[in-house]
Design a protein around this motif. Structure first.
Motif, PDB file in Angstrom:
ATOM      1  N   SER A  99       0.819  -1.206   0.000  1.00 26.28           N
ATOM      2  CA  SER A  99       0.000   0.000   0.000  1.00 26.28           C
ATOM      3  C   SER A  99       0.853   1.257   0.000  1.00 26.28           C
ATOM      4  O   SER A  99       0.389   2.319  -0.362  1.00 26.28           O
ATOM      5  CB  SER A  99      -0.949  -0.008   1.185  1.00 26.28           C
ATOM      6  OG  SER A  99      -0.250  -0.321   2.349  1.00 26.28           O
ATOM      7  N   THR A 100       2.095   1.144   0.413  1.00 27.14           N
ATOM      8  CA  THR A 100       2.956   2.328   0.395  1.00 27.14           C
ATOM      9  C   THR A 100       4.270   2.019  -0.299  1.00 27.14           C
ATOM     10  O   THR A 100       4.692   0.868  -0.364  1.00 27.14           O
ATOM     11  CB  THR A 100       3.300   2.785   1.830  1.00 27.14           C
ATOM     12  OG1 THR A 100       3.874   1.684   2.512  1.00 27.14           O
ATOM     13  CG2 THR A 100       2.080   3.288   2.575  1.00 27.14           C
ATOM     14  N   GLY A 101       4.894   3.065  -0.805  1.00 33.06           N
ATOM     15  CA  GLY A 101       6.268   2.985  -1.270  1.00 33.06           C
ATOM     16  C   GLY A 101       6.494   2.056  -2.437  1.00 33.06           C
ATOM     17  O   GLY A 101       5.577   1.688  -3.161  1.00 33.06           O
ATOM     18  N   LYS A 102       7.736   1.662  -2.590  1.00 30.94           N
ATOM     19  CA  LYS A 102       8.147   0.824  -3.715  1.00 30.94           C
ATOM     20  C   LYS A 102       7.702  -0.610  -3.496  1.00 30.94           C
ATOM     21  O   LYS A 102       7.489  -1.029  -2.363  1.00 30.94           O
ATOM     22  CB  LYS A 102       9.679   0.847  -3.790  1.00 30.94           C
ATOM     23  CG  LYS A 102      10.217   2.216  -4.157  1.00 30.94           C
ATOM     24  CD  LYS A 102      11.285   2.099  -5.199  1.00 30.94           C
ATOM     25  CE  LYS A 102      11.301   3.376  -6.000  1.00 30.94           C
ATOM     26  NZ  LYS A 102      12.447   3.630  -6.777  1.00 30.94           N
ATOM     27  N   PRO A 103       7.614  -1.373  -4.587  1.00 28.10           N
ATOM     28  CA  PRO A 103       7.314  -2.797  -4.443  1.00 28.10           C
ATOM     29  C   PRO A 103       8.280  -3.465  -3.471  1.00 28.10           C
ATOM     30  O   PRO A 103       9.438  -3.072  -3.368  1.00 28.10           O
ATOM     31  CB  PRO A 103       7.519  -3.327  -5.850  1.00 28.10           C
ATOM     32  CG  PRO A 103       7.258  -2.160  -6.726  1.00 28.10           C
ATOM     33  CD  PRO A 103       7.742  -0.966  -5.980  1.00 28.10           C
ATOM     34  N   LYS A 104       7.761  -4.463  -2.778  1.00 31.67           N
ATOM     35  CA  LYS A 104       8.582  -5.121  -1.776  1.00 31.67           C
ATOM     36  C   LYS A 104       9.030  -6.492  -2.249  1.00 31.67           C
ATOM     37  O   LYS A 104       8.261  -7.217  -2.887  1.00 31.67           O
ATOM     38  CB  LYS A 104       7.822  -5.206  -0.457  1.00 31.67           C
ATOM     39  CG  LYS A 104       6.353  -5.521  -0.592  1.00 31.67           C
ATOM     40  CD  LYS A 104       5.591  -5.215   0.687  1.00 31.67           C
ATOM     41  CE  LYS A 104       4.136  -5.603   0.535  1.00 31.67           C
ATOM     42  NZ  LYS A 104       3.304  -5.153   1.644  1.00 31.67           N
ATOM     43  N   GLY A 105      10.256  -6.833  -1.901  1.00 27.36           N
ATOM     44  CA  GLY A 105      10.821  -8.122  -2.300  1.00 27.36           C
ATOM     45  C   GLY A 105      10.424  -9.190  -1.307  1.00 27.36           C
ATOM     46  O   GLY A 105      11.039  -9.358  -0.259  1.00 27.36           O
ATOM     47  N   VAL A 106       9.370  -9.916  -1.636  1.00 28.04           N
ATOM     48  CA  VAL A 106       8.880 -10.979  -0.755  1.00 28.04           C
ATOM     49  C   VAL A 106       9.872 -12.142  -0.799  1.00 28.04           C
ATOM     50  O   VAL A 106      10.151 -12.667  -1.879  1.00 28.04           O
ATOM     51  CB  VAL A 106       7.475 -11.440  -1.197  1.00 28.04           C
ATOM     52  CG1 VAL A 106       7.031 -12.678  -0.436  1.00 28.04           C
ATOM     53  CG2 VAL A 106       6.472 -10.304  -1.017  1.00 28.04           C
TER      54      VAL A 106
END
Ligand code: WT7
Length: 656
Positions: free
Chosen positions: A268-275
């Motif tokens: 929902s916020t910021g850059k895509p996250k590396g799961v």
């Protein structure tokens, strides 16, 4: 909500008899086993489904919650489990993958073939200096080479991060940089829908944007032979580096907790996250869900239509079916080329028995079939099908009924599988030989998954009442962390308001008052689901305001769409007078193209509305609920008395 007692489809005998989980008592027995001894249940499955080099002695370590560890002192290799294990079991000559190209050429690849190709590439990667723990980005078309790339990384203990071929150079750069990748595997071009689309050129551009100094080499699979630029010393042809390599390669034996892959997804916020996913727990869940949710038997032909750039293509193409020694179809192209009968023709040609696709594809193929008799599924022989699956977004009951009737001939159960990039595999899903189905409901938790619906304080809400979807206990294939940002992991999935106790999925849900069946009511954060693709509204807003010549301010919301599920709507304030008519159309196009370049075509807003300002509260907060009403074309019922300039609501009425 549909009424569970009237619209209930029991498991048909033809599937139930002989199913791995046959009948509800069998399902309930598994649930009870997990309840009685949670760790013991998963340990039993881990011993059955995974071949360990050294067996684990401890199942679950909660000492650093929410950073849970499963089977940590056990060692294994995922590629060994998917390939060598099958060859050793006598399946070397069994077809693992039936591959069909965009233009309809079919090739068959046995487990021995895949193992040899994986070993060659593993050796080549080692020869380039890639080591255990290094990150490798894969930007590949749907191909044997793409799957072999993933398997080869797994074999040498390198952590792969596949980036979907539809993402732009910017997005690719961000992911390469965040992961600190040492190598990129790509192709000259991809071929989809009769068109050649660049991949290598986008890698070149991504690397030229800076911040990717960690990348030493780019390995290029020659798919189309199209013209590409070449960086001597950096770029290598896949066929050159693999040609002289031996076709055996000792696997790197890693801890069950070793990171198998990163996969970037929107939050929902910021850059895509590396799961970040593990090796042992992930593989276990990939295998057990493929077996029970799809009831995959040795003679089945399984087809998951996802792309390897998404988690579905990881778990249910690259890993799950191979870990079980199954046979699957892999498809390079798109459902509408050369016409919208392509999926049905491929099911007929390859005698597919288990078919897994997304509601958005079904809805668009319904439209196509209604408009054109020639591509109607009744023109094809679909009698090989036993089981159908759905994934990625809620399937509306009308699409469910059509899928059931016209594709499944009224005899195939539909498994509506709810899960997420973060869950690694199915978490709420019917089992086809057991669970009576209700259109629009993903039914009940996979045995061992402690899904629940709670309120803001984490307390269970009664059945029949909507709430927040959580998973109460850690499970083997869950996300381990966000790469490089453990704090964000905690904040996103184990926030303080829940006292850090439960995994927060980010979706709302409701359980049926009588059956307890789950229905997912949609995201409770600012994440949109467009054609089953996850997009953060903030990400799109950031992309829009990055057009600093034109855009002063932007807000993005979703609205329901008949085909894509949700559609992206952007509200934009320009740095010049508000445009109308043709000028507005031209600027809307420019902004769409801009977002396409910043993120990728999937992020292009469908509607763009221009205003002199955005509707804001006195404290300056954008009134997003009001924007959602405007986007839907609804009458605005919210209190607008606090609006600085109510006239802007009229301006926003026109979408371009
Ligand atoms: C989000 C996860 C699951 C792999 C592909 C998407 C939505 C997913 C369903 C379903 C209703 C669903 C949720 C979830 N979603 N499956 N069967 N019914 N909603 O993975 O990109 O991580 O997206 O997709 O909103 O949170 P993803």
């Amino acid at each position: 909500m549909s009424d569970a007692t009237t619209a209930l489809y029991p498991a048909p005998d033809s599937v139930s008899k002989g199913a791995f989980v046959s009948g509800m008592p069998a399902y309930e027995k598994l649930v009870a086993e997990a309840e009685a001894d949670y760790a013991g249940y998963w340990a039993r499955l881990a011993r059955e489904f995974v071949e360990w080099k050294t067996p684990f002695t401890k199942t679950l370590d909660e000492s650093q919650a929410p950073f849970f560890k499963w089977f940590e002192d056990g060692t294994l290799n995922v590629s060994h489990n998917c390939l060598d294990r099958q060859v050793a079991a006598g399946l070397g000559d069994k077809v693992a993958i039936i591959f069909e190209t965009d233009d309809g050429k079919v090739s068959r690849h046995t487990y021995s073939d895949l193992l040899a190709r994986t070993a060659k590439l593993a050796n080549a990667l080692r020869a380039q200096g890639v080591k255990k723990g290094d990150r490798v980005v894969i930007y590949m078309p749907m191909s044997i080479e793409g799957i072999v790339s993933m398997q080869a990384c797994a074999r040498i203990g390198a952590t792969h991060s596949v980036v979907f071929g539809g993402f732009s150079a910017q997005s690719l750069r961000d992911r390469i940089q965040d992961a600190g990748a040492v190598l990129v595997l790509t192709a000259d071009e991809q071929q989809r829908g009769g068109k050649q689309l660049p991949l290598k050129a986008i890698v070149d551009e991504a690397l030229s944007l800076g911040g990717c100094e960690s990348v030493k080499n780019v390995i290029v699979y020659k798919r189309t032979g199209g013209n590409i630029a070449w960086h001597e010393g950096r770029d290598l042809w896949l066929h050159d580096v693999t040609e002289k390599q031996p076709d055996t390669a000792e696997p790197e034996w890693v801890s069950a907790e070793h990171p198998l892959f990163l996969l970037y997804t929107s939050g929902s916020t910021g850059k895509p996250k590396g799961v970040q996913h593990s090796s042992g727990g992930y593989l276990l869940h990939a295998a057990v869900t493929t077996k029970w949710t799809f009831d995959l038997h040795p003679d089945d032909i399984f087809w998951c239509t996802a792309d390897i750039g998404w988690v579905t293509g990881h778990t249910y193409i690259a890993y799950g079916p191979l870990a079980l020694g199954g046979t699957q179809v892999v498809f390079e192209g798109i459902p509408t080329f050369p016409d919208a009968g392509r999926f049905w023709k491929m099911i007929q040609d390859h005698k597919v028995s288990i078919f897994y696709t997304a509601p958005t594809a079904i809805r668009s193929l319904i439209k196509a079939a209604e408009g054109n008799e020639a591509v109607h599924p009744k023109r094809y022989d679909l009698t090989s099908l036993r089981i159908l699956g759905s994934v990625g977004e809620p399937i509306n009951p009308a699409a469910w009924e059509w899928y059931h009737q016209h594709i499944g001939g009224g005899r195939c159960p539909i498994v509506d599988t709810f899960w997420q990039t973060e869950t690694g595999g199915h978490v709420i899903t019917p089992l086809p030989g057991a669970t009576p189905l209700v259109p629009g409901s993903c039914t009940l938790p996979f045995p061992g998954i402690q899904a629940a619906v709670v309120d803001e304080t984490g307390k269970d809400v009664p059945w029949g009442q909507g709430g927040i979807l959580v998973i109460k206990k850690p499970w083997p294939s869950m996300i381990r962390t966000i790469y490089g940002d453990p704090e964000r992991f905690k904040k996103s999935y184990y926030p303080e308001d829940f006292k850090g106790k439960y995994y927060l999925a980010g979706d709302g849900a409701i359980r049926d008052a009588k059956t307890g069946y789950f229905t997912i009511t949609g995201r409770i954060d600012d994440v949109l689901n467009v054609s089953g693709h996850r997009m953060g509204t903030m990400e799109i807003e950031s992309a829009l305001v990055a057009h600093t010549d034109l855009v002063a301010e932007a807000a993005v919301v979703g609205r329901p769409d008949d085909t894509t599920g949700e559609a992206i709507c952007a509200f934009v304030v320009l740095k010049r007078p508000r445009p109308t008519g043709d000028e507005a159309k031209a600027i809307a196009k420019e902004l769409r193209d801009w977002v396409g370049k910043e993120i990728g075509p999937i992020a292009k807003p469908k509607d763009i509305r221009f205003g002199d300002n955005l509707p804001k509260t006195r404290s300056g907060k954008i009134m997003r609920r009001l924007l959602r009403s405007v986007a839907k074309g609804e009458a605005v019922t919210q209190d607008t008395s606090t609006l600085e300039n109510p006239a802007i609501l009229d301006q926003l009425g026109q979408a371009y």
